[in-house]
Design an enzyme around this catalytic site. Sequence first.
Site, PDB file in Angstrom:
ATOM      1  CB  SER A  30      -0.856   0.006   1.266  1.00  0.00           C
ATOM      2  OG  SER A  30      -1.604   1.212   1.344  1.00  0.00           O
ATOM      3  CB  THR A  83      -7.647  -1.805   0.858  1.00  0.00           C
ATOM      4  OG1 THR A  83      -7.516  -2.126  -0.459  1.00  0.00           O
ATOM      5  CG2 THR A  83      -6.391  -2.309   1.791  1.00  0.00           C
ATOM      6  CE  LYS A  87     -11.811  -0.810  -0.938  1.00  0.00           C
ATOM      7  NZ  LYS A  87     -11.688  -0.284  -2.350  1.00  0.00           N
ATOM      8  CG  ASP A 123     -12.913   2.806  -3.714  1.00  0.00           C
ATOM      9  OD1 ASP A 123     -11.947   3.693  -3.359  1.00  0.00           O
ATOM     10  OD2 ASP A 123     -13.261   1.815  -2.999  1.00  0.00           O
ATOM     11  CB  ALA A 149     -19.795  -8.135 -11.035  1.00  0.00           C
ATOM     12  N   GLY A 150     -17.351  -7.098  -8.948  1.00  0.00           N
ATOM     13  CA  GLY A 150     -16.684  -7.006  -7.437  1.00  0.00           C
ATOM     14  C   GLY A 150     -17.041  -5.568  -6.590  1.00  0.00           C
ATOM     15  N   GLY A 151     -16.228  -5.487  -5.637  1.00  0.00           N
ATOM     16  CA  GLY A 151     -16.516  -4.250  -4.878  1.00  0.00           C
ATOM     17  C   GLY A 151     -16.111  -2.897  -5.562  1.00  0.00           C
ATOM     18  CB  ALA A 152     -13.536  -2.049  -7.612  1.00  0.00           C
ATOM     19  CG  MET A 242     -11.154   0.976 -11.507  1.00  0.00           C
ATOM     20  SD  MET A 242     -12.052   0.164 -10.241  1.00  0.00           S
ATOM     21  CE  MET A 242     -13.554   1.223 -10.648  1.00  0.00           C
TER      22      MET A 242
HETATM   23  P1  NDP Z   1     -12.960  -8.001  -6.241  1.00  0.00           P
HETATM   24  O1  NDP Z   1     -12.136  -9.236  -5.651  1.00  0.00           O
HETATM   25  O2  NDP Z   1     -14.242  -7.382  -5.324  1.00  0.00           O
HETATM   26  O3  NDP Z   1     -13.633  -8.254  -7.521  1.00  0.00           O
HETATM   27  C1  NDP Z   1     -12.724  -8.708  -8.676  1.00  0.00           C
HETATM   28  C2  NDP Z   1     -13.531  -8.568  -9.830  1.00  0.00           C
HETATM   29  O4  NDP Z   1     -12.371  -9.225 -10.921  1.00  0.00           O
HETATM   30  C3  NDP Z   1     -14.409  -9.807 -10.236  1.00  0.00           C
HETATM   31  O5  NDP Z   1     -15.348  -8.928 -11.052  1.00  0.00           O
HETATM   32  C4  NDP Z   1     -14.002 -10.896 -10.817  1.00  0.00           C
HETATM   33  O6  NDP Z   1     -14.673 -11.477 -11.579  1.00  0.00           O
HETATM   34  C5  NDP Z   1     -12.817  -9.971 -11.420  1.00  0.00           C
HETATM   35  N1  NDP Z   1     -11.836 -11.130 -12.024  1.00  0.00           N
HETATM   36  C6  NDP Z   1     -10.555 -11.407 -11.178  1.00  0.00           C
HETATM   37  N2  NDP Z   1      -9.686 -12.014 -11.969  1.00  0.00           N
HETATM   38  C7  NDP Z   1     -10.295 -12.241 -13.195  1.00  0.00           C
HETATM   39  C8  NDP Z   1      -9.793 -12.688 -14.114  1.00  0.00           C
HETATM   40  N3  NDP Z   1      -8.601 -13.364 -14.323  1.00  0.00           N
HETATM   41  N4  NDP Z   1     -10.659 -12.293 -15.298  1.00  0.00           N
HETATM   42  C9  NDP Z   1     -11.539 -11.675 -15.328  1.00  0.00           C
HETATM   43  N5  NDP Z   1     -12.102 -11.477 -14.306  1.00  0.00           N
HETATM   44  C10 NDP Z   1     -11.464 -11.486 -13.203  1.00  0.00           C
HETATM   45  O7  NDP Z   1     -11.879  -6.919  -6.275  1.00  0.00           O
HETATM   46  P2  NDP Z   1     -12.052  -5.253  -5.947  1.00  0.00           P
HETATM   47  O8  NDP Z   1     -13.628  -5.140  -6.844  1.00  0.00           O
HETATM   48  O9  NDP Z   1     -12.100  -4.712  -4.839  1.00  0.00           O
HETATM   49  O10 NDP Z   1     -11.135  -4.708  -7.000  1.00  0.00           O
HETATM   50  C11 NDP Z   1     -10.962  -4.885  -8.504  1.00  0.00           C
HETATM   51  C12 NDP Z   1      -9.778  -4.215  -9.075  1.00  0.00           C
HETATM   52  O11 NDP Z   1     -10.007  -2.777  -8.730  1.00  0.00           O
HETATM   53  C13 NDP Z   1      -8.491  -4.205  -8.262  1.00  0.00           C
HETATM   54  O12 NDP Z   1      -7.492  -4.743  -9.204  1.00  0.00           O
HETATM   55  C14 NDP Z   1      -8.110  -3.492  -7.488  1.00  0.00           C
HETATM   56  O13 NDP Z   1      -6.665  -3.075  -7.339  1.00  0.00           O
HETATM   57  C15 NDP Z   1      -8.439  -1.990  -8.375  1.00  0.00           C
HETATM   58  N6  NDP Z   1      -8.983  -1.066  -7.205  1.00  0.00           N
HETATM   59  C16 NDP Z   1      -8.196   0.192  -7.735  1.00  0.00           C
HETATM   60  C17 NDP Z   1      -8.734   1.300  -6.853  1.00  0.00           C
HETATM   61  C18 NDP Z   1      -7.942   2.472  -7.150  1.00  0.00           C
HETATM   62  O14 NDP Z   1      -8.016   3.662  -6.270  1.00  0.00           O
HETATM   63  N7  NDP Z   1      -7.317   2.711  -8.497  1.00  0.00           N
HETATM   64  C19 NDP Z   1      -9.777   1.315  -5.960  1.00  0.00           C
HETATM   65  C20 NDP Z   1     -10.412  -0.155  -5.778  1.00  0.00           C
HETATM   66  C21 NDP Z   1      -9.972  -1.110  -6.350  1.00  0.00           C
HETATM   67  P3  NDP Z   1     -15.448 -13.007 -10.981  1.00  0.00           P
HETATM   68  O15 NDP Z   1     -16.757 -12.375 -10.409  1.00  0.00           O
HETATM   69  O16 NDP Z   1     -15.725 -13.632 -12.363  1.00  0.00           O
HETATM   70  O17 NDP Z   1     -14.541 -13.385  -9.938  1.00  0.00           O
END
Ligand code: NDP
Length: 295
Positions: A30, A83, A87, A123, A149-152, A242
């Site tokens: 971080s 983080t 979250k 965010d 479709a995750g948190g971000a 991101m």
């Molecule tokens: P989550 O773990 O909540 O979500 C991860 C997402 O990525 C899911 O939609 C997942 O899909 C998908 N995913 C993971 N691996 C793969 C792959 N190999 N191929 C396709 N899809 C994939 O993480 P967050 O939402 O918290 O974070 C997502 C990204 O955003 C991270 O890289 C994080 O570093 C970045 N981020 C950046 C920030 C910034 O300030 N710049 C702030 C917050 C996040 P599935 O549902 O299929 O598993």
Amino acid sequence: MAPVFTLDDLAAWQRPGTALAVVGHPIAHSLSPRMHNAALAVMRQTHAELADWEYFRFDIAPDDLGRALPLFLARGFRGLNLTVPHKVLATQWVSSIAPAARPIGAINTLRAENGAWHGFNTDGHGLAEGIRETLGLSLAGTPVILLGAGGAARSAAVQALQEGCASLAIANRTASSLQSLLQDLSPLAGAIPLRGFDPQNPPSDLPSGALVINATSAGLKESDPRPINLAQLPPPAAVYDMIYNPPLTGLLADARQRGLPFANGLSMLVHQGARALHLWTGHSVPVATMRAALA
Ligand code: NDP
């Protein structure tokens, strides 16, 4: 680099001064302490009450979060950033959640007030400001193609709908999490067209001139697949990833090769942090200082 503290360090915490921290697992990567401490150094020149403020980082496992949050309060911490993977988990441990963060279902900023934690999510604000700053685009009136479709992705989708994007199309590898996100978003969408699609097989009627936002973690590692093949989309207006480390993901390299405007997530990191520091201090925050601290 700032040291990484643990739950044991927190239990024994005796440092004087007003503490802030980022909490994650892992956390060693971080850059938040560097960014926030640089801003605090500037802000205390005009705000004497910030003289003893300092920002730390803590590695806290998810199972320990319920113990750690009251302990942070008891040790006098004024604010926390959360983080991965905290979250969503943290929403059950706070006294209130800001109305704008409720539809997201995740919080990344906690502020101590009257002996309790209050949750916010900065965010979406960081994303919108980052896109404005780096690409000169506003989410308002723009068709958005969101990957993930995750948190971000949740905070990006809510921000895009709240700002009045022209349309929102979301792609995710796992269909079930995409469906649950679409279900949660539908009450917010109103008249804005909202749809989901399979990133392996994008429909032919997606809008051209869209802003493509990658909110998946695909691209963090060099061996990762692209979250989407840009050649399968109608020509986008720009691509925002991101991810900021590596600074040029495969997706952004594709965008560059196609002559599209592109930017990584560093600007989002800066602006979500600046909004959090404003929530804690009540003062305007030197964004340029935070950006320079990361350079
Ligand atoms: P989550 O773990 O909540 O979500 C991860 C997402 O990525 C899911 O939609 C997942 O899909 C998908 N995913 C993971 N691996 C793969 C792959 N190999 N191929 C396709 N899809 C994939 O993480 P967050 O939402 O918290 O974070 C997502 C990204 O955003 C991270 O890289 C994080 O570093 C970045 N981020 C950046 C920030 C910034 O300030 N710049 C702030 C917050 C996040 P599935 O549902 O299929 O598993």
